[in-house]
Design a protein around this motif. Structure first.
Motif, short mmCIF file in Angstrom:
data_model
loop_
_atom_site.label_atom_id
_atom_site.label_comp_id
_atom_site.label_asym_id
_atom_site.label_seq_id
_atom_site.Cartn_x
_atom_site.Cartn_y
_atom_site.Cartn_z
N SER A 1 0.80 -1.08 -0.09
CA SER A 1 0.08 0.15 0.12
C SER A 1 0.94 1.29 -0.18
O SER A 1 1.98 1.42 0.20
N PRO A 2 0.30 2.30 -0.35
CA PRO A 2 0.83 3.71 -0.07
C PRO A 2 1.20 3.92 1.09
O PRO A 2 2.30 4.74 1.29
N TYR B 1 7.34 4.87 2.34
CA TYR B 1 8.74 5.22 2.94
C TYR B 1 9.58 4.12 3.77
O TYR B 1 10.34 4.28 4.31
N VAL B 2 8.94 2.93 3.69
CA VAL B 2 9.45 1.53 4.51
C VAL B 2 10.56 1.21 3.63
O VAL B 2 10.37 0.98 2.47
N THR B 3 11.63 1.09 4.23
CA THR B 3 12.92 0.21 3.39
C THR B 3 13.58 -0.51 4.37
O THR B 3 13.80 -0.30 5.72
#
Length: 58
Positions: A36-37, A41-43
């Motif tokens: 999902s949007p 920003y998850v990495t």
């Protein structure tokens, strides 16, 4: 798969922090989040969908 297991799944799950066996929906929710949007920003993370089973000290 677990229903045919010789292991007492409920007794095993009672030893875990969540006190219940996992469901396919638990893994699906994590996958849905990552796709999902909200996860834009998850990495480089490890998201464990294991009910806290491996929350040991390192």
């Amino acid at each position: 798969m677990l229903r045919a297991s010789p292991v007492d799944v409920d007794a095993y799950a009672a030893t875990m922090p969540m006190k219940r066996p996992g469901k396919p929906e638990n893994v699906a929710a994590a996958c849905s989040y990552l796709a999902s949007p909200d996860a834009a920003y998850v990495t480089g993370q490890t998201i464990s969908t294991n009910g806290g089973r491996y929350m040991g000290s390192a």
